[in-house]
Scaffold this motif. Sequence first.
Motif, mmCIF file in Angstrom:
data_model
loop_
_atom_site.group_PDB
_atom_site.id
_atom_site.type_symbol
_atom_site.label_atom_id
_atom_site.label_comp_id
_atom_site.label_asym_id
_atom_site.label_seq_id
_atom_site.Cartn_x
_atom_site.Cartn_y
_atom_site.Cartn_z
ATOM 1 N N ALA A 138 -12.127 -101.508 19.429
ATOM 2 C CA ALA A 138 -11.751 -100.671 18.290
ATOM 3 C C ALA A 138 -11.743 -99.191 18.644
ATOM 4 O O ALA A 138 -11.156 -98.388 17.947
ATOM 5 N N THR A 139 -12.391 -98.824 19.742
ATOM 6 C CA THR A 139 -12.433 -97.429 20.150
ATOM 7 C C THR A 139 -11.208 -97.126 21.004
ATOM 8 O O THR A 139 -10.961 -97.765 22.004
ATOM 9 N N GLU A 140 -10.470 -96.123 20.574
ATOM 10 C CA GLU A 140 -9.258 -95.737 21.288
ATOM 11 C C GLU A 140 -9.538 -94.483 22.098
ATOM 12 O O GLU A 140 -10.211 -93.575 21.627
ATOM 13 N N LEU A 141 -9.029 -94.445 23.297
ATOM 14 C CA LEU A 141 -9.183 -93.249 24.125
ATOM 15 C C LEU A 141 -8.354 -92.119 23.531
ATOM 16 O O LEU A 141 -7.296 -92.348 22.952
ATOM 17 N N PRO A 142 -8.805 -90.891 23.689
ATOM 18 C CA PRO A 142 -8.019 -89.756 23.192
ATOM 19 C C PRO A 142 -6.649 -89.704 23.880
ATOM 20 O O PRO A 142 -6.516 -90.047 25.048
ATOM 21 N N LEU A 143 -5.655 -89.272 23.131
ATOM 22 C CA LEU A 143 -4.304 -89.109 23.664
ATOM 23 C C LEU A 143 -4.122 -87.697 24.191
ATOM 24 O O LEU A 143 -4.681 -86.745 23.646
ATOM 25 N N SER A 144 -3.299 -87.550 25.203
ATOM 26 C CA SER A 144 -2.860 -86.212 25.603
ATOM 27 C C SER A 144 -1.756 -85.798 24.637
ATOM 28 O O SER A 144 -1.192 -86.636 23.927
ATOM 29 N N ILE A 145 -1.430 -84.538 24.607
ATOM 30 C CA ILE A 145 -0.360 -84.083 23.725
ATOM 31 C C ILE A 145 0.965 -84.743 24.092
ATOM 32 O O ILE A 145 1.755 -85.088 23.219
ATOM 33 N N ASP A 146 1.226 -84.952 25.383
ATOM 34 C CA ASP A 146 2.467 -85.612 25.792
ATOM 35 C C ASP A 146 2.516 -87.042 25.285
ATOM 36 O O ASP A 146 3.569 -87.523 24.843
ATOM 37 N N GLU A 147 1.379 -87.746 25.332
ATOM 38 C CA GLU A 147 1.318 -89.116 24.815
ATOM 39 C C GLU A 147 1.508 -89.130 23.307
ATOM 40 O O GLU A 147 2.205 -89.997 22.772
ATOM 41 N N LEU A 148 0.888 -88.173 22.620
ATOM 42 C CA LEU A 148 1.049 -88.097 21.170
ATOM 43 C C LEU A 148 2.497 -87.835 20.798
ATOM 44 O O LEU A 148 3.048 -88.481 19.894
ATOM 45 N N LEU A 149 3.151 -86.898 21.489
ATOM 46 C CA LEU A 149 4.561 -86.619 21.213
ATOM 47 C C LEU A 149 5.419 -87.864 21.435
ATOM 48 O O LEU A 149 6.282 -88.179 20.612
ATOM 49 N N GLU A 150 5.179 -88.558 22.520
ATOM 50 C CA GLU A 150 5.948 -89.773 22.798
ATOM 51 C C GLU A 150 5.741 -90.804 21.695
ATOM 52 O O GLU A 150 6.692 -91.441 21.238
ATOM 53 N N ARG A 151 4.523 -90.934 21.248
ATOM 54 C CA ARG A 151 4.218 -91.918 20.202
ATOM 55 C C ARG A 151 4.894 -91.561 18.880
ATOM 56 O O ARG A 151 5.537 -92.408 18.265
ATOM 57 N N VAL A 152 4.757 -90.317 18.429
ATOM 58 C CA VAL A 152 5.353 -89.965 17.137
ATOM 59 C C VAL A 152 6.872 -89.947 17.204
ATOM 60 O O VAL A 152 7.530 -90.327 16.233
ATOM 61 N N ARG A 153 7.428 -89.544 18.328
ATOM 62 C CA ARG A 153 8.889 -89.525 18.445
ATOM 63 C C ARG A 153 9.474 -90.927 18.475
ATOM 64 O O ARG A 153 10.658 -91.109 18.166
ATOM 65 N N GLY A 154 8.674 -91.922 18.809
ATOM 66 C CA GLY A 154 9.139 -93.302 18.791
ATOM 67 C C GLY A 154 9.286 -93.866 17.390
ATOM 68 O O GLY A 154 9.866 -94.930 17.199
ATOM 69 N N ASP A 155 8.780 -93.135 16.401
ATOM 70 C CA ASP A 155 8.818 -93.615 15.019
ATOM 71 C C ASP A 155 10.054 -93.179 14.249
ATOM 72 O O ASP A 155 10.237 -93.570 13.104
ATOM 73 N N TYR A 156 10.884 -92.337 14.839
ATOM 74 C CA TYR A 156 12.093 -91.875 14.159
ATOM 75 C C TYR A 156 13.109 -91.425 15.203
ATOM 76 O O TYR A 156 12.781 -91.238 16.366
ATOM 77 N N GLU A 157 14.351 -91.262 14.760
ATOM 78 C CA GLU A 157 15.420 -90.811 15.655
ATOM 79 C C GLU A 157 15.580 -89.303 15.530
ATOM 80 O O GLU A 157 15.802 -88.789 14.430
ATOM 81 N N ARG A 158 15.451 -88.611 16.646
ATOM 82 C CA ARG A 158 15.614 -87.156 16.657
ATOM 83 C C ARG A 158 17.100 -86.804 16.568
ATOM 84 O O ARG A 158 17.963 -87.642 16.799
ATOM 85 N N ILE A 159 17.404 -85.559 16.262
ATOM 86 C CA ILE A 159 18.788 -85.145 16.046
ATOM 87 C C ILE A 159 19.151 -83.999 16.987
ATOM 88 O O ILE A 159 18.348 -83.116 17.249
ATOM 89 N N GLU A 160 20.363 -84.031 17.497
ATOM 90 C CA GLU A 160 20.887 -82.988 18.386
ATOM 91 C C GLU A 160 21.456 -81.841 17.543
ATOM 92 O O GLU A 160 21.828 -82.034 16.382
ATOM 93 N N PRO A 161 21.568 -80.652 18.119
ATOM 94 C CA PRO A 161 22.026 -79.490 17.358
ATOM 95 C C PRO A 161 23.371 -79.665 16.644
ATOM 96 O O PRO A 161 23.471 -79.343 15.451
ATOM 97 N N LEU A 162 24.391 -80.149 17.322
ATOM 98 C CA LEU A 162 25.700 -80.273 16.676
ATOM 99 C C LEU A 162 25.663 -81.267 15.510
ATOM 100 O O LEU A 162 26.254 -81.025 14.459
ATOM 101 N N GLU A 163 24.942 -82.363 15.688
ATOM 102 C CA GLU A 163 24.810 -83.343 14.605
ATOM 103 C C GLU A 163 24.074 -82.723 13.411
ATOM 104 O O GLU A 163 24.441 -82.949 12.256
ATOM 105 N N ALA A 164 23.050 -81.934 13.678
ATOM 106 C CA ALA A 164 22.309 -81.265 12.606
ATOM 107 C C ALA A 164 23.208 -80.269 11.874
ATOM 108 O O ALA A 164 23.204 -80.191 10.640
ATOM 109 N N TYR A 165 23.988 -79.525 12.632
ATOM 110 C CA TYR A 165 24.915 -78.557 12.053
ATOM 111 C C TYR A 165 25.916 -79.259 11.127
ATOM 112 O O TYR A 165 26.139 -78.828 9.992
#
Length: 133
Positions: free
Chosen positions: A4-31
């Motif tokens: 049940a004890t999880e090791l701490p994540l690095s910021i890079d691991e955290l970013l990878e994990r949260v970015r896996g939960d949604y699709e990011r958008i490129e600038p032209l598509e956002a525009y």
Amino acid sequence: MSEATELPLSIDELLERVRGDYERIEPLEAYDAAGAGEALLVDIRYSALRERDGLIPGALVVERNELEWRVDPQGSHRVPEATHHDLRVVVICNEGYASSLAAASLHRLGLHRATDLVGGFQAWKAAGLPVAA
């Protein structure tokens, strides 16, 4: 150590994990999405960066520390644009890192279409998209 004890994540691991939960958008598509009224661009950069580099025309400026209070459709301090949980919010920071964590936070508030801009404002500017002084 227990399972049940999880090791701490690095910021890079955290970013990878949260970015896996949604699709990011490129600038032209956002525009294009913002121009078609299909997305709300939200600039969370701090004022010194906005003053130095300029603004994205039409983007809502909300400091990072106020983001959740301003775009939560159920919040008492929400902006007028925060009308429903189906709103497509595109969070924009300077280079596309802090915005990923911010988008993940919006997902926890029920804004299931929240995303962030790959490369942030710098990628927007590099793509030659509009910037106001």
